[in-house]
Design a protein around this motif. Structure first.
Motif, PDB file in Angstrom:
ATOM      1  N   GLN A 165      16.322 -11.448  -1.766  1.00 23.40           N
ATOM      2  CA  GLN A 165      16.302 -12.870  -2.111  1.00 23.40           C
ATOM      3  C   GLN A 165      15.670 -13.692  -0.992  1.00 23.40           C
ATOM      4  OE1 GLN A 165      20.483 -13.416  -2.843  1.00 23.40           O
ATOM      5  NE2 GLN A 165      20.325 -12.873  -5.008  1.00 23.40           N
ATOM      6  N   ARG A 166      16.009 -13.371   0.251  1.00 22.05           N
ATOM      7  CA  ARG A 166      15.407 -14.080   1.384  1.00 22.05           C
ATOM      8  C   ARG A 166      13.918 -13.763   1.483  1.00 22.05           C
ATOM      9  NH1 ARG A 166      18.279 -16.218   5.433  1.00 22.05           N
ATOM     10  NH2 ARG A 166      16.754 -15.536   6.966  1.00 22.05           N
ATOM     11  N   LEU A 167      13.560 -12.524   1.177  1.00 28.62           N
ATOM     12  CA  LEU A 167      12.158 -12.118   1.231  1.00 28.62           C
ATOM     13  C   LEU A 167      11.328 -12.928   0.242  1.00 28.62           C
ATOM     14  CD1 LEU A 167      10.800  -8.535   1.419  1.00 28.62           C
ATOM     15  CD2 LEU A 167      10.048  -9.971  -0.438  1.00 28.62           C
ATOM     16  N   GLU A 168      11.824 -13.071  -0.976  1.00 30.01           N
ATOM     17  CA  GLU A 168      11.055 -13.780  -2.000  1.00 30.01           C
ATOM     18  C   GLU A 168      11.066 -15.291  -1.795  1.00 30.01           C
ATOM     19  OE1 GLU A 168      12.199 -12.549  -5.895  1.00 30.01           O
ATOM     20  OE2 GLU A 168      11.453 -10.504  -5.613  1.00 30.01           O
ATOM     21  N   SER A 169      11.952 -15.774  -0.928  1.00 27.37           N
ATOM     22  CA  SER A 169      11.937 -17.200  -0.592  1.00 27.37           C
ATOM     23  C   SER A 169      11.166 -17.457   0.698  1.00 27.37           C
ATOM     24  CB  SER A 169      13.375 -17.727  -0.460  1.00 27.37           C
ATOM     25  OG  SER A 169      14.057 -17.072   0.591  1.00 27.37           O
ATOM     26  N   GLY A 170      10.523 -16.399   1.237  1.00 24.84           N
ATOM     27  CA  GLY A 170       9.691 -16.560   2.428  1.00 24.84           C
ATOM     28  C   GLY A 170      10.475 -16.676   3.709  1.00 24.84           C
ATOM     29  N   GLN A 171      11.652 -16.045   3.783  1.00 23.83           N
ATOM     30  CA  GLN A 171      12.490 -16.146   4.976  1.00 23.83           C
ATOM     31  C   GLN A 171      12.828 -14.764   5.513  1.00 23.83           C
ATOM     32  OE1 GLN A 171      15.945 -18.429   3.896  1.00 23.83           O
ATOM     33  NE2 GLN A 171      14.762 -20.171   3.192  1.00 23.83           N
ATOM     34  N   SER A 172      11.847 -13.902   5.585  1.00 26.79           N
ATOM     35  CA  SER A 172      12.112 -12.542   6.023  1.00 26.79           C
ATOM     36  C   SER A 172      11.108 -12.122   7.086  1.00 26.79           C
ATOM     37  CB  SER A 172      12.055 -11.592   4.821  1.00 26.79           C
ATOM     38  OG  SER A 172      12.595 -10.334   5.150  1.00 26.79           O
ATOM     39  N   SER A 173      11.369 -10.956   7.674  1.00 26.17           N
ATOM     40  CA  SER A 173      10.507 -10.451   8.736  1.00 26.17           C
ATOM     41  C   SER A 173       9.313  -9.700   8.144  1.00 26.17           C
ATOM     42  CB  SER A 173      11.298  -9.504   9.645  1.00 26.17           C
ATOM     43  OG  SER A 173      11.723  -8.360   8.914  1.00 26.17           O
ATOM     44  N   LEU A 174       8.319  -9.477   8.999  1.00 24.78           N
ATOM     45  CA  LEU A 174       7.128  -8.751   8.564  1.00 24.78           C
ATOM     46  C   LEU A 174       7.491  -7.323   8.166  1.00 24.78           C
ATOM     47  CD1 LEU A 174       4.061  -8.635   8.232  1.00 24.78           C
ATOM     48  CD2 LEU A 174       3.891  -8.019  10.649  1.00 24.78           C
ATOM     49  N   ARG A 175       8.429  -6.725   8.873  1.00 27.32           N
ATOM     50  CA  ARG A 175       8.841  -5.350   8.558  1.00 27.32           C
ATOM     51  C   ARG A 175       9.413  -5.265   7.144  1.00 27.32           C
ATOM     52  NH1 ARG A 175      13.701  -2.605   8.984  1.00 27.32           N
ATOM     53  NH2 ARG A 175      13.533  -0.346   9.292  1.00 27.32           N
ATOM     54  N   THR A 176      10.200  -6.267   6.752  1.00 27.69           N
ATOM     55  CA  THR A 176      10.777  -6.271   5.411  1.00 27.69           C
ATOM     56  C   THR A 176       9.691  -6.412   4.352  1.00 27.69           C
ATOM     57  OG1 THR A 176      12.755  -7.321   6.335  1.00 27.69           O
ATOM     58  CG2 THR A 176      12.518  -7.347   3.950  1.00 27.69           C
ATOM     59  N   PHE A 177       8.706  -7.256   4.629  1.00 27.39           N
ATOM     60  CA  PHE A 177       7.589  -7.404   3.695  1.00 27.39           C
ATOM     61  C   PHE A 177       6.842  -6.080   3.533  1.00 27.39           C
ATOM     62  CE2 PHE A 177       7.825 -12.067   4.488  1.00 27.39           C
ATOM     63  CZ  PHE A 177       7.871 -12.468   3.165  1.00 27.39           C
ATOM     64  N   LEU A 178       6.659  -5.371   4.641  1.00 30.30           N
ATOM     65  CA  LEU A 178       5.958  -4.090   4.581  1.00 30.30           C
ATOM     66  C   LEU A 178       6.736  -3.077   3.748  1.00 30.30           C
ATOM     67  CD1 LEU A 178       4.715  -3.799   8.278  1.00 30.30           C
ATOM     68  CD2 LEU A 178       3.296  -4.080   6.243  1.00 30.30           C
ATOM     69  N   MET A 179       8.058  -3.071   3.872  1.00 33.54           N
ATOM     70  CA  MET A 179       8.882  -2.147   3.090  1.00 33.54           C
ATOM     71  C   MET A 179       8.770  -2.454   1.598  1.00 33.54           C
ATOM     72  SD  MET A 179      12.257  -2.078   5.560  1.00 33.54           S
ATOM     73  CE  MET A 179      13.210  -1.020   4.466  1.00 33.54           C
ATOM     74  N   ALA A 180       8.779  -3.749   1.261  1.00 32.59           N
ATOM     75  CA  ALA A 180       8.657  -4.135  -0.145  1.00 32.59           C
ATOM     76  C   ALA A 180       7.279  -3.776  -0.689  1.00 32.59           C
ATOM     77  CB  ALA A 180       8.923  -5.629  -0.297  1.00 32.59           C
ATOM     78  N   CYS A 181       6.238  -4.035   0.107  1.00 36.15           N
ATOM     79  CA  CYS A 181       4.874  -3.722  -0.337  1.00 36.15           C
ATOM     80  C   CYS A 181       4.699  -2.225  -0.550  1.00 36.15           C
ATOM     81  CB  CYS A 181       3.863  -4.230   0.687  1.00 36.15           C
ATOM     82  SG  CYS A 181       3.700  -6.027   0.721  1.00 36.15           S
ATOM     83  N   SER A 182       5.378  -1.420   0.268  1.00 31.09           N
ATOM     84  CA  SER A 182       5.252   0.029   0.154  1.00 31.09           C
ATOM     85  C   SER A 182       5.749   0.522  -1.198  1.00 31.09           C
ATOM     86  CB  SER A 182       6.029   0.704   1.288  1.00 31.09           C
ATOM     87  OG  SER A 182       5.990   2.110   1.161  1.00 31.09           O
ATOM     88  N   VAL A 183       6.905   0.043  -1.637  1.00 32.39           N
ATOM     89  CA  VAL A 183       7.447   0.511  -2.920  1.00 32.39           C
ATOM     90  C   VAL A 183       6.729  -0.148  -4.097  1.00 32.39           C
ATOM     91  CG1 VAL A 183       9.699   0.994  -1.924  1.00 32.39           C
ATOM     92  CG2 VAL A 183       9.277  -1.243  -2.918  1.00 32.39           C
ATOM     93  N   LEU A 184       6.135  -1.326  -3.862  1.00 30.44           N
ATOM     94  CA  LEU A 184       5.384  -1.989  -4.924  1.00 30.44           C
ATOM     95  C   LEU A 184       3.987  -1.396  -5.086  1.00 30.44           C
ATOM     96  CD1 LEU A 184       6.354  -5.715  -4.241  1.00 30.44           C
ATOM     97  CD2 LEU A 184       6.977  -4.381  -6.260  1.00 30.44           C
ATOM     98  N   GLY A 185       3.557  -0.624  -4.077  1.00 32.39           N
ATOM     99  CA  GLY A 185       2.248   0.003  -4.148  1.00 32.39           C
ATOM    100  C   GLY A 185       1.100  -0.956  -3.909  1.00 32.39           C
ATOM    101  N   VAL A 186       1.334  -2.008  -3.128  1.00 29.37           N
ATOM    102  CA  VAL A 186       0.273  -2.963  -2.807  1.00 29.37           C
ATOM    103  C   VAL A 186       0.123  -3.040  -1.296  1.00 29.37           C
ATOM    104  CG1 VAL A 186       0.563  -4.337  -4.884  1.00 29.37           C
ATOM    105  CG2 VAL A 186       1.906  -4.891  -2.871  1.00 29.37           C
ATOM    106  N   ASP A 187      -1.095  -3.339  -0.859  1.00 32.64           N
ATOM    107  CA  ASP A 187      -1.372  -3.464   0.566  1.00 32.64           C
ATOM    108  C   ASP A 187      -1.046  -4.887   1.018  1.00 32.64           C
ATOM    109  OD1 ASP A 187      -2.658  -2.284   3.049  1.00 32.64           O
ATOM    110  OD2 ASP A 187      -3.868  -4.082   2.768  1.00 32.64           O
ATOM    111  N   LEU A 188      -0.366  -5.001   2.152  1.00 29.17           N
ATOM    112  CA  LEU A 188       0.029  -6.321   2.634  1.00 29.17           C
ATOM    113  C   LEU A 188      -1.188  -7.194   2.911  1.00 29.17           C
ATOM    114  CD1 LEU A 188       2.268  -8.250   3.528  1.00 29.17           C
ATOM    115  CD2 LEU A 188       2.153  -7.235   5.810  1.00 29.17           C
ATOM    116  N   ALA A 189      -2.234  -6.599   3.476  1.00 30.56           N
ATOM    117  CA  ALA A 189      -3.443  -7.373   3.764  1.00 30.56           C
ATOM    118  C   ALA A 189      -4.052  -7.923   2.476  1.00 30.56           C
ATOM    119  CB  ALA A 189      -4.453  -6.504   4.506  1.00 30.56           C
TER     120      ALA A 189
END
Length: 266
Positions: A151-175
């Motif tokens: 919930q914090r991630l989707e509201s833009g209140q999370s760390s870069l590491r958390t975003f990377l973990m979410a992107c990994s399971v979503l199959g999208v590149d963070l860049a």
């Protein structure tokens, strides 16, 4: 606090030492007297109608003439020589430091831009999740994150590491997710268990009545489930002759009919 006794050299008539002038000029004696009272250079200048720099110059001359290093020593020597009278020296009250709340640091333009980018990144992660038909708990389970973290991630209140973990399971590149080339994904359709079951049965070409008899439901009920599936798969406007085949193809592409397909629990 006031003291009535006078300390330091004095004449027989009780006046100041007649030789005190050899130490300091009248102006310097005034400066020393006020400094001994605890006044700062700025306040002394206001009292004597002169500038702060002039007071600093006079104070430097006083220290040099009295052969002392600071104002406190100068005041002590001045008292001993009779240049400063104790009855006129007041002890300033001890100042209690006032704690002032720290002013919040104003955000720079760069900070504001970063906040906007992170908030935008949270929105894009949400769009990618919804396009796959995942709920927030499901994304958290796949990424090994707590629901509150998602919930914090989707509201833009999370760390870069958390975003990377979410992107990994979503199959999208963070860049790519951050780039201007990213486009809003098309949401993945979902079917209820009954809708998928009916669509699988009619895929063989059987009529609605035959499918209804096989599933133990009325023909009209089979038709209702099939119409709902057409709406969800976006093929309701396809020509009737091709509608059923198109619906089966779209559902198969999204894995909604196979053993690995995802269906709603309803």
């Amino acid at each position: 606090m006031t003291v009535s006794a006078q300390v330091g050299p004095s004449s027989a008539h009780g006046g100041p030492d007649p030789y005190s002038a050899r130490y300091l000029t009248p102006r310097q004696q005034q400066v020393l007297q006020l400094a001994a009272n605890g006044l700062r250079n700025r306040d002394i200048g206001k009292r004597l109608g002169t500038s702060e720099d002039a007071v600093k110059y006079q104070m430097a001359a006083i220290l040099k003439r009295l052969h002392v290093e600071d104002r406190a020593q100068a005041a002590a020597v001045g008292i001993r020589l009779g240049l400063v009278r104790l009855e006129t020296v007041t002890v300033p009250p001890k100042r209690t430091p006032v704690e002032r709340p720290a002013k919040p640091r104003a955000k720079s333009k760069l900070d504001e831009e970063l906040d906007e980018r992170v908030a935008d990144l949270g929105d894009r992660v949400r769009a990618e999740r919804q396009a796959r038909g995942w709920s927030q708990p499901e994304l958290g389970k796949r990424a090994g994150l707590a629901l509150v973290t998602v919930q914090r991630l989707e509201s833009g209140q999370s760390s870069l590491r958390t975003f990377l973990m979410a992107c990994s399971v979503l199959g999208v590149d963070l860049a790519h997710l951050l780039s201007s080339q990213w486009q809003m994904p098309v949401p993945r359709p979902t079917l209820t268990r009954r809708q998928a079951q009916v669509l699988r049965e009619v895929a063989s070409g059987d009529s609605l009545s035959v499918v209804g008899a096989r599933l133990g439901m009325a023909q009209t009920t089979v038709g209702a489930y099939l119409s709902q599936a057409y709406q969800k798969l976006g093929v309701a406007d396809v020509a009737v002759a091709k509608r059923r085949a198109t619906a089966v193809r779209v559902a198969t592409e999204h894995g909604l009919l196979g053993p690995q397909g995802r269906e709603d629990a309803r």
